[in-house]
Write a protein that holds these residues in place. Structure first.
Motif, PDB file in Angstrom:
ATOM      1  N   ALA A   1       0.848  -1.200   0.000  1.00  0.00           N
ATOM      2  CA  ALA A   1       0.000   0.000   0.000  1.00  0.00           C
ATOM      3  C   ALA A   1       0.880   1.245   0.000  1.00  0.00           C
ATOM      4  CB  ALA A   1      -0.912  -0.004   1.229  1.00  0.00           C
TER       5      ALA A   1
ATOM      6  N   GLY B   1       0.307   3.025  -3.171  1.00  0.00           N
ATOM      7  CA  GLY B   1      -0.813   3.924  -2.876  1.00  0.00           C
ATOM      8  C   GLY B   1      -2.176   3.251  -3.035  1.00  0.00           C
ATOM      9  N   ASP B   2      -2.194   1.942  -3.237  1.00  0.00           N
ATOM     10  CA  ASP B   2      -3.446   1.200  -3.450  1.00  0.00           C
ATOM     11  C   ASP B   2      -4.250   1.105  -2.144  1.00  0.00           C
ATOM     12  OD1 ASP B   2      -5.432  -0.676  -3.841  1.00  0.00           O
ATOM     13  OD2 ASP B   2      -4.164  -2.069  -4.974  1.00  0.00           O
ATOM     14  N   GLN B   3      -5.419   1.771  -2.123  1.00  0.00           N
ATOM     15  CA  GLN B   3      -6.203   1.844  -0.889  1.00  0.00           C
ATOM     16  C   GLN B   3      -6.869   0.517  -0.507  1.00  0.00           C
ATOM     17  OE1 GLN B   3      -6.158   4.561   1.316  1.00  0.00           O
ATOM     18  NE2 GLN B   3      -4.511   5.002  -0.098  1.00  0.00           N
ATOM     19  N   ALA B   4      -7.056  -0.368  -1.503  1.00  0.00           N
ATOM     20  CA  ALA B   4      -7.624  -1.689  -1.187  1.00  0.00           C
ATOM     21  C   ALA B   4      -6.662  -2.464  -0.278  1.00  0.00           C
ATOM     22  CB  ALA B   4      -7.884  -2.474  -2.469  1.00  0.00           C
TER      23      ALA B   4
ATOM     24  N   VAL C   1      -4.648  -1.042   1.937  1.00  0.00           N
ATOM     25  CA  VAL C   1      -4.774  -0.447   3.278  1.00  0.00           C
ATOM     26  C   VAL C   1      -5.871  -1.199   4.034  1.00  0.00           C
ATOM     27  CG1 VAL C   1      -5.479   1.628   4.559  1.00  0.00           C
ATOM     28  CG2 VAL C   1      -3.997   1.849   2.543  1.00  0.00           C
ATOM     29  N   LYS C   2      -7.003  -1.394   3.359  1.00  0.00           N
ATOM     30  CA  LYS C   2      -8.138  -2.095   3.960  1.00  0.00           C
ATOM     31  C   LYS C   2      -7.735  -3.526   4.329  1.00  0.00           C
ATOM     32  CE  LYS C   2     -13.057  -2.789   3.110  1.00  0.00           C
ATOM     33  NZ  LYS C   2     -13.328  -4.019   2.365  1.00  0.00           N
TER      34      LYS C   2
ATOM     35  N   ALA D   1      -0.129   1.109   7.356  1.00  0.00           N
ATOM     36  CA  ALA D   1      -1.193   1.228   6.345  1.00  0.00           C
ATOM     37  C   ALA D   1      -1.926   2.555   6.505  1.00  0.00           C
ATOM     38  CB  ALA D   1      -2.160   0.060   6.478  1.00  0.00           C
ATOM     39  N   GLU D   2      -2.188   2.927   7.768  1.00  0.00           N
ATOM     40  CA  GLU D   2      -2.917   4.172   8.029  1.00  0.00           C
ATOM     41  C   GLU D   2      -2.126   5.392   7.540  1.00  0.00           C
ATOM     42  OE1 GLU D   2      -4.237   4.195  12.131  1.00  0.00           O
ATOM     43  OE2 GLU D   2      -5.024   6.232  11.809  1.00  0.00           O
TER      44      GLU D   2
ATOM     45  N   THR E   1      -0.021   5.526   5.102  1.00  0.00           N
ATOM     46  CA  THR E   1       0.122   5.616   3.636  1.00  0.00           C
ATOM     47  C   THR E   1      -0.954   6.512   3.030  1.00  0.00           C
ATOM     48  OG1 THR E   1      -1.300   3.706   3.197  1.00  0.00           O
ATOM     49  CG2 THR E   1       1.040   3.274   3.474  1.00  0.00           C
ATOM     50  N   GLU E   2      -2.078   6.670   3.758  1.00  0.00           N
ATOM     51  CA  GLU E   2      -3.138   7.519   3.223  1.00  0.00           C
ATOM     52  C   GLU E   2      -2.730   9.000   3.168  1.00  0.00           C
ATOM     53  OE1 GLU E   2      -7.278   5.980   4.393  1.00  0.00           O
ATOM     54  OE2 GLU E   2      -6.039   5.296   6.062  1.00  0.00           O
ATOM     55  N   HIS E   3      -1.714   9.352   3.991  1.00  0.00           N
ATOM     56  CA  HIS E   3      -1.325  10.772   4.048  1.00  0.00           C
ATOM     57  C   HIS E   3      -0.050  11.087   3.274  1.00  0.00           C
ATOM     58  CE1 HIS E   3      -4.222  10.982   7.263  1.00  0.00           C
ATOM     59  NE2 HIS E   3      -3.606   9.974   7.869  1.00  0.00           N
TER      60      HIS E   3
END
Lengths: 216, 216
Positions: B34, B38-41, B43-44, B102-103, B105-107
């Motif tokens: 992730a 940057g793949d948000q799937a 992260v989930k 993972a959290e 990576t969203e930022h």
């Protein structure tokens, strides 16, 4: 063993846990003061406290296993001992993180009293959480345990705030990056200490109610 | 319960621990991919693995307490169960740290494939440590456990290297500070995962020899 022997050993468990909690406070205090003053004697003090914490953790663990194997406790007695086993693992990590902070202070080249960083506030907040989480266990005080859990939000907010302050510092002086990265580690360790105190408080709630607030 | 029931439950403990270890690998893999893509799937996926890790940890813990209370094991059997109780606490934290990565990576707003940061190398190294520490437990392989402990130095060196790379990055572009601070957190989490795999390996040595390599 008669029941009174069990109660005696539970009492010993309590007093040793209080000692362990007090050592954690000493370790964080020494590390935080070392950070703010640069006093190397305090670095040594934090390191020594950490070693003593490891020793006490082993002692309490051995006592818990003795109680489990020889007394085969049930219901709330079993919960209390299994909660103690979890808590000492969190307290041991608090000691590690205090030692990690102390170790970093040897490298940090930013005079902290000249900055507006809110590190002293954050230190004060996490020490309070650690003290209160142990108090909650000993006094079986569920309200105090829940207060500790709520206070973790304050610590998390301080972490974000100081991170922002470090960004501002580096943007106005790129040469401060090395110290900023070390300080980010310091506040991350403080934030983790808050998480561990929260874990302790959650185990207190579990040992009182039989239900872990996070569903663990 | 007859001895065979004890052996059955020990076997169940082994298979569930292997499952837990595999889930930790999944969580780190998903979090690391992730971060790099940057793949948000993904992260989930890392978040879901972390929840499943927590569930399995509770299951194994209940099994260990059942074994302790009903079988009152001694010698190497007792060591194996007390080591398992310690190991699951480390594996659970590995799951937390993968979720923390993972959290973040969203930022993170730095395209990592355009940098020379050695994050992929570090990820690969820590996943190998986690896999091998579980293998060492299941196979009672003390040499493999010691290899894991030695490999932690490689991970620590990679941490220092990447920290230096981040400093260089910010010195040439002060605006990259925000991403650099987040990436430092990521590599700190990876370094901690290495520490936890080392702890697991140390408990393996303890369960085989009766002596903890760090004297715990």
């Amino acid at each position: 063993m008669p029941r009174t022997r069990f109660e005696e050993q539970l009492k010993l468990l309590h007093t040793t846990l209080i000692q362990l909690g007090a050592l954690c406070e000493d370790a964080i205090n020494a590390a935080a003061k070392a950070l703010l003053t640069g006093d190397q004697a305090l670095v040594k003090k934090a390191m020594e406290a950490e070693q003593e914490i490891d020793r006490l953790e082993s002692e309490i663990e051995a006592l818990c296993f003795k109680l489990l194997l020889h007394q085969q406790p049930v219901a709330s007695d079993l919960r209390e001992i299994s909660a103690a086993l979890k808590m000492i693992s969190d307290l041991e990590r608090i000691g590690d993180q205090a030692a990690d902070i102390a170790e970093l202070t040897e490298h940090i080249n930013i005079p902290l009293d000249s900055t507006n960083l809110h590190i002293a506030d954050m230190t004060k907040a996490v020490i309070k959480m650690v003290t209160e989480s142990i108090d909650a266990f000993v006094r079986k005080d569920i309200d105090l345990a829940r207060k500790v859990m709520a206070d973790d939000d304050v610590v998390d907010t301080l972490f974000d705030q100081i991170k922002g302050e470090l960004e501002t510092m580096v943007k106005s002086d790129a040469a401060s990056i090395s110290g900023a990265l070390d300080l980010l580690m310091v506040v991350k360790y403080l934030e983790r200490i808050g998480d561990h105190a929260t874990n302790v408080a959650e185990w207190v709630e579990y040992s009182i109610t039989g239900v872990h607030p996070e569903g663990n």
